[in-house]
Write an enzyme that holds these catalytic residues in place. Structure first.
Site, PDB file in Angstrom:
ATOM      1  CD  GLN A 111      32.499-114.887  41.243  1.00 32.54           C
ATOM      2  OE1 GLN A 111      31.984-116.180  41.010  1.00 32.54           O
ATOM      3  NE2 GLN A 111      31.888-113.860  41.795  1.00 32.54           N
ATOM      4  CE1 TYR A 128      22.693-115.432  43.746  1.00 23.42           C
ATOM      5  CE2 TYR A 128      22.668-116.039  41.587  1.00 23.42           C
ATOM      6  CZ  TYR A 128      23.293-116.230  42.672  1.00 23.42           C
ATOM      7  OH  TYR A 128      24.451-116.678  42.681  1.00 23.42           O
ATOM      8  CG  ASN A 182      28.105-120.082  36.148  1.00 19.97           C
ATOM      9  OD1 ASN A 182      27.017-120.625  36.820  1.00 19.97           O
ATOM     10  ND2 ASN A 182      28.217-118.739  36.300  1.00 19.97           N
ATOM     11  NE  ARG A 231      28.500-124.426  39.837  1.00 20.58           N
ATOM     12  CZ  ARG A 231      27.929-123.417  39.367  1.00 20.58           C
ATOM     13  NH1 ARG A 231      27.446-122.220  39.933  1.00 20.58           N
ATOM     14  NH2 ARG A 231      28.299-122.900  38.144  1.00 20.58           N
ATOM     15  CG  HIS A 272      31.852-119.597  37.243  1.00 21.26           C
ATOM     16  ND1 HIS A 272      30.758-119.973  38.067  1.00 21.26           N
ATOM     17  CD2 HIS A 272      31.433-118.092  37.228  1.00 21.26           C
ATOM     18  CE1 HIS A 272      30.148-119.163  38.546  1.00 21.26           C
ATOM     19  NE2 HIS A 272      30.344-117.906  38.112  1.00 21.26           N
ATOM     20  CD1 TRP A 316      27.118-116.038  45.156  1.00 21.90           C
ATOM     21  CD2 TRP A 316      28.116-117.564  44.141  1.00 21.90           C
ATOM     22  NE1 TRP A 316      28.095-115.509  44.620  1.00 21.90           N
ATOM     23  CE2 TRP A 316      28.732-116.541  43.783  1.00 21.90           C
ATOM     24  CE3 TRP A 316      28.547-118.964  43.611  1.00 21.90           C
ATOM     25  CZ2 TRP A 316      30.017-116.527  43.229  1.00 21.90           C
ATOM     26  CZ3 TRP A 316      29.773-118.989  42.895  1.00 21.90           C
ATOM     27  CH2 TRP A 316      30.594-117.891  42.667  1.00 21.90           C
ATOM     28  CD  GLU A 348      28.661-110.433  42.437  1.00 19.58           C
ATOM     29  OE1 GLU A 348      29.358-111.663  42.790  1.00 19.58           O
ATOM     30  OE2 GLU A 348      27.699-110.499  41.448  1.00 19.58           O
ATOM     31  CD1 TRP A 349      30.665-111.966  38.975  1.00 21.32           C
ATOM     32  CD2 TRP A 349      32.593-112.293  37.824  1.00 21.32           C
ATOM     33  NE1 TRP A 349      31.061-113.627  38.949  1.00 21.32           N
ATOM     34  CE2 TRP A 349      32.117-113.632  37.991  1.00 21.32           C
ATOM     35  CE3 TRP A 349      33.944-112.494  37.038  1.00 21.32           C
ATOM     36  CZ2 TRP A 349      32.787-114.885  37.866  1.00 21.32           C
ATOM     37  CZ3 TRP A 349      34.651-113.457  36.884  1.00 21.32           C
ATOM     38  CH2 TRP A 349      34.018-114.740  37.401  1.00 21.32           C
TER      39      TRP A 349
END
Ligand code: GBH
Length: 488
Positions: free
Chosen positions: A26, A317, A172, A83, A128, A426, A433-434
């Site tokens: 990312q 979230y 993850n 992280r 991840h 985060w 964002e993928w």
């Protein structure tokens, strides 16, 4: 109990870990630099139509070339931890230890050394989502070859970085890897299948791979390196749509069993949970299949997987309202679960259609983990909110989100007794964002992705989060003068 609603004043325990997170694909960019191999996300983003606006991570935030800048952002936030994740194909281009890319290893040494020099402790995720394409070509998470490859990769990382890294996260969000990667196909490697069984196969191998990595650390490195290692699971919190209707109460429980429980049960209790085993088996046989689409662990595997955690890594979230739906004999995850969800109209929206702001669900989830999984130390490894559309650095919704979610975590800790040991925002900065590309922005720092320099600019939530970090929570203004007062 005034804290049931409104704000609880108080601080977390001394030594509480305050962190912020990113992931290699990312933010790093440099997708072909210095001998890096190709990952499944490189391939996926370069396949037209897979990612919004066909955005990709070729350059991303260019963090590969902006190490000092990024360390400066972390210092500004005053976090005690950071992280980050390691790109498997950057260090092992074909996924195996037969071919080590020392330039990639050097890069992570530079990152980790710079963190330690700034007195920021790294929390390193081994995986991840950027699987080496070479491993996908052998079946990826659908083949148990990946279990051996992941064990070797983990062993390699512990041997090279274990003197410096004391917090490891193996994998993850297995839920997303399995379901979006090999069920819905909306994430790399983009596989979907009918009847839907492959997400369960992928999840099965992810669990085994995690367990092997944990055992390598436990057997070979723990005594000398003295770190902690676990997995990060993501989960929503589900409430029944109608709290007076048993069917909805059951649906909410099923939602949790099929989400958090899918992975937490084997790792924290041993084996898949009974509802998943029963429902998937019954539905598979009723559809004429020879056996359950959910693979079985052998008794030896159950024992090997059970207890492979030093803490409970949690990404959270949002919350949902669940109700029961009969999908007929459709053979996929949603039909197995038999649940649909809506959100409450009073929950504020974000820049992501799946994310509504519901802080109380965070407290309930933390309490649920305490009660369901043996009161583990809980490390919150991600929590945050997005915006989209025109840039507005005055991100009041993010400060609102952090204040309320962190305060609910404090209630879970002080009032409910959940052993919350750290919190991670985060994300450090806006990033890829993928499948949603650069349009959904989760960062504390804004990144201008149309500027070749990828400049970072603090949003208003930066000083807001920093105050919470510096004050270790929310000390009561009535307890005397201090500069911990945050205002929105
Ligand atoms: C985390 O996933 C990830 O660990 C992190 O990398 C990511 O940036 C962050 O959250 C924010 O999403 O577009 O409707 O198909 C959280 C789980 C997985 C939730 C993808 C949203 C997409 C739903 N996310 N999912 S949709």
């Amino acid at each position: 109990e005034t804290a049931e609603f409104g704000k609880l004043w108080g601080r977390f325990a001394e030594g509480f870990m305050w962190s912020t997170a990113t992931a290699s694909y990312q933010i790093e960019g440099a997708w072909r630099a210095d001998g890096k191999g190709i990952s499944i996300w490189d391939k996926f983003t370069h396949t037209p139509g897979k990612v919004l606006n066909n955005d990709n991570g070729d350059i991303a935030c260019d963090s590969y070339n902006k190490l000092e800048v990024d360390i400066g952002l972390l210092k500004q936030l005053k976090v005690t931890h950071y992280r980050m994740s390691i790109s498997w194909p950057r260090v092992l281009p074909d996924g195996t230890i037969n071919n080590i890319n020392e330039a990639g290893v050097d890069y992570y040494h530079r990152v980790i050394d710079a963190l330690l020099a700034a007195n920021i402790q790294p929390q390193v995720t081994l995986y991840h989502w950027d699987l080496p394409q070479a491993i996908e070509d052998q079946g990826g998470w659908l083949s148990d070859i990946v279990v051996d490859r992941f064990r070797d990769y983990a062993d390699f990382l512990f041997s090279r970085f274990g003197q410096k890294v004391k917090f490891w996260i193996t994998i993850n969000e297995p839920y997303i890897i399995a379901l979006l990667g090999y069920g819905y196909g909306s994430f790399a490697p983009g596989i979907s299948h009918d009847p839907g069984s492959l997400h369960y196969v992928a999840g099965h191998n992810v669990i085994k791979a995690h367990a092997e990595a944990w055992h390598v650390y436990n057997d070979k490195y723990r005594a000398e390196q003295k770190g902690r290692i676990s997995i990060t699971l993501n989960s929503d919190w589900a409430e029944p749509r109608n709290p007076y209707k048993q069917e909805d109460i059951d649906a909410a429980k099923r939602y949790m069993d099929f989400f958090l429980g899918w992975f937490a049960n084997p790792i924290f209790k041993g084996d898949y949970n009974e509802p998943m085993k029963r429902i998937i088996r019954e539905r598979s046989l009723a559809a004429g299949l020879e056996k359950s689409r959910l693979p079985e662990f052998t008794p030896a595997e159950i024992e090997r997987i059970k207890g492979t955690h030093d803490f409970f890594g949690l990404n959270h979230y949002t919350s949902v309202l669940a109700f029961s739906v009969d999908f007929g004999d459709t053979q996929n995850y949603d039909a197995d679960r038999g649940v649909a969800v809506i959100s409450d109209r009073t929950w504020l929206e974000s820049g992501s259609n799946w994310l509504r702001i519901a802080p109380l669900g965070f407290r309930k989830l933390l309490k649920y983990i305490k009660e369901e999984y043996g009161d583990p130390p809980i490390l919150v490894t991600e929590n945050g909110v997005s915006e989209n559309g025109p840039v507005d650095l005055n991100d009041e919704h993010r400060s609102f989100f952090y204040e309320n979610y962190i305060n609910e975590a404090l209630k879970a800790n002080m009032t409910d007794g959940a052993n919350v040991i750290g919190y991670t925002a985060w994300s450090l900065m806006d990033n890829l964002e993928w499948a949603s590309g650069y349009g959904e922005r989760f960062g504390l720092f804004y990144v201008n992705h149309t500027n070749a320099d990828r400049p970072r600019t603090p949003k208003a939530s930066v000083p807001f989060y920093t105050t919470i970090v510096r004050c270790n929570g929310f000390p009561d203004p009535a307890d005397g003068p201090h500069d911990c007062t945050n205002s929105l």
